[in-house]
Motif scaffolding. Structure first.
Motif, PDB file in Angstrom:
ATOM      1  N   SER A  88      99.933 -16.170  80.213  1.00 55.87           N
ATOM      2  CA  SER A  88     100.802 -17.036  81.003  1.00 55.87           C
ATOM      3  C   SER A  88     102.233 -17.044  80.477  1.00 55.87           C
ATOM      4  O   SER A  88     102.474 -16.732  79.309  1.00 55.87           O
ATOM      5  CB  SER A  88     100.237 -18.456  80.975  1.00 55.87           C
ATOM      6  N   THR A  89     103.145 -17.448  81.340  1.00 55.55           N
ATOM      7  CA  THR A  89     104.540 -17.603  80.920  1.00 55.55           C
ATOM      8  C   THR A  89     104.768 -18.941  80.242  1.00 55.55           C
ATOM      9  O   THR A  89     105.736 -19.108  79.513  1.00 55.55           O
ATOM     10  CB  THR A  89     105.494 -17.505  82.126  1.00 55.55           C
ATOM     11  N   THR A  90     103.882 -19.910  80.463  1.00 53.81           N
ATOM     12  CA  THR A  90     104.103 -21.242  79.910  1.00 53.81           C
ATOM     13  C   THR A  90     103.921 -21.259  78.391  1.00 53.81           C
ATOM     14  O   THR A  90     103.017 -20.624  77.861  1.00 53.81           O
ATOM     15  CB  THR A  90     103.219 -22.308  80.581  1.00 53.81           C
ATOM     16  N   LYS A  91     104.830 -21.979  77.750  1.00 54.72           N
ATOM     17  CA  LYS A  91     104.761 -22.139  76.291  1.00 54.72           C
ATOM     18  C   LYS A  91     104.466 -23.597  75.936  1.00 54.72           C
ATOM     19  O   LYS A  91     104.638 -24.000  74.793  1.00 54.72           O
ATOM     20  CB  LYS A  91     106.081 -21.698  75.664  1.00 54.72           C
ATOM     21  N   ASP A  92     103.995 -24.351  76.908  1.00 52.29           N
ATOM     22  CA  ASP A  92     103.699 -25.778  76.739  1.00 52.29           C
ATOM     23  C   ASP A  92     102.556 -25.947  75.730  1.00 52.29           C
ATOM     24  O   ASP A  92     101.436 -25.468  75.946  1.00 52.29           O
ATOM     25  CB  ASP A  92     103.319 -26.375  78.092  1.00 52.29           C
ATOM     26  N   ALA A  93     102.849 -26.624  74.631  1.00 50.92           N
ATOM     27  CA  ALA A  93     101.875 -26.798  73.541  1.00 50.92           C
ATOM     28  C   ALA A  93     100.596 -27.483  74.008  1.00 50.92           C
ATOM     29  O   ALA A  93      99.505 -27.143  73.535  1.00 50.92           O
ATOM     30  CB  ALA A  93     102.508 -27.573  72.390  1.00 50.92           C
ATOM     31  N   ILE A  96      98.495 -24.860  75.818  1.00 45.95           N
ATOM     32  CA  ILE A  96      97.949 -23.923  74.825  1.00 45.95           C
ATOM     33  C   ILE A  96      96.784 -24.568  74.081  1.00 45.95           C
ATOM     34  O   ILE A  96      95.736 -23.946  73.887  1.00 45.95           O
ATOM     35  CB  ILE A  96      99.062 -23.456  73.863  1.00 45.95           C
ATOM     36  N   TYR A 107      95.875 -16.804  73.249  1.00 43.06           N
ATOM     37  CA  TYR A 107      96.814 -17.194  74.289  1.00 43.06           C
ATOM     38  C   TYR A 107      97.991 -16.232  74.175  1.00 43.06           C
ATOM     39  O   TYR A 107      98.692 -16.216  73.167  1.00 43.06           O
ATOM     40  CB  TYR A 107      97.289 -18.630  74.063  1.00 43.06           C
ATOM     41  N   ILE A 109     101.557 -14.880  75.630  1.00 39.72           N
ATOM     42  CA  ILE A 109     102.711 -15.243  76.446  1.00 39.72           C
ATOM     43  C   ILE A 109     103.182 -13.991  77.176  1.00 39.72           C
ATOM     44  O   ILE A 109     103.460 -12.963  76.545  1.00 39.72           O
ATOM     45  CB  ILE A 109     103.824 -15.859  75.580  1.00 39.72           C
ATOM     46  N   VAL A 140      98.254 -17.983  69.368  1.00 36.54           N
ATOM     47  CA  VAL A 140      99.265 -17.529  70.328  1.00 36.54           C
ATOM     48  C   VAL A 140      99.768 -16.155  69.890  1.00 36.54           C
ATOM     49  O   VAL A 140     100.130 -15.958  68.733  1.00 36.54           O
ATOM     50  CB  VAL A 140     100.437 -18.511  70.434  1.00 36.54           C
ATOM     51  N   SER A 142     102.423 -12.968  71.015  1.00 33.05           N
ATOM     52  CA  SER A 142     103.525 -12.574  71.887  1.00 33.05           C
ATOM     53  C   SER A 142     104.017 -11.212  71.441  1.00 33.05           C
ATOM     54  O   SER A 142     103.662 -10.732  70.362  1.00 33.05           O
ATOM     55  CB  SER A 142     104.655 -13.605  71.845  1.00 33.05           C
TER      56      SER A 142
END
Length: 145
Positions: A88-93, A96, A107, A109, A140, A142
């Motif tokens: 996903s593009t979301t980085k909302d903790a 996650i 997860y 990004i 996470v 990336s």
């Protein structure tokens, strides 16, 4: 070299196209199955059993979102050990954290370049999933910028 089967579900045709292009540039044996609806994903998972199978789930989709699909996958005895990557593009903790709580293995990004998508896929297929245990500090992933 073993063959990896990747199932990728996303409602955005452009994201699917980018992912496919990135797969095509990787020098690994990868079979990619793309899906835009959860029914297609679950039908494929019921009909095809692969030892080296990895699922990539987009989170923001109409109908069932990726987290709801993740919950369903983790309820299935046949899919308990299948690696699931939230993509996903979301980085909302908080999002996650939910993904980790509901059993995602990683997860990832979504990057913006093809080579970065390929880097993430290469990192993920290189993991020994029989021994891998997700931890908070490595959950996470990336692309290297």
């Amino acid at each position: 070299m073993h063959q990896t089967v990747i199932h990728y579900i996303d409602d955005d045709p452009e994201d699917i196209e980018f992912f496919q292009y990135a797969i095509d540039t990787i020098h690994q044996q990868i079979i990619l199955h793309t899906h835009t609806k959860e029914a297609s994903l679950f039908a494929a998972l019921r009909n095809e059993k692969h030892a080296n199978q990895i699922l990539f789930l987009d989170i923001n989709m109409p109908g069932k979102n990726g987290i709801e699909i993740l919950k369903e996958i983790r309820k299935s005895e046949a899919l308990q050990k299948t690696p699931v990557i939230m993509y996903s593009t979301t980085k909302d903790a908080s999002i996650i954290e939910l993904c980790q709580q509901f059993g995602a293995n990683l997860y990832a990004i979504k990057p913006v370049s093809f080579s970065s998508i390929g880097d993430i896929i290469n990192k993920i297929i290189a993991i020994n999933w029989h021994e891998f245990k997700p931890e908070s500090n490595t959950f996470v992933i990336s692309a290297s910028v």
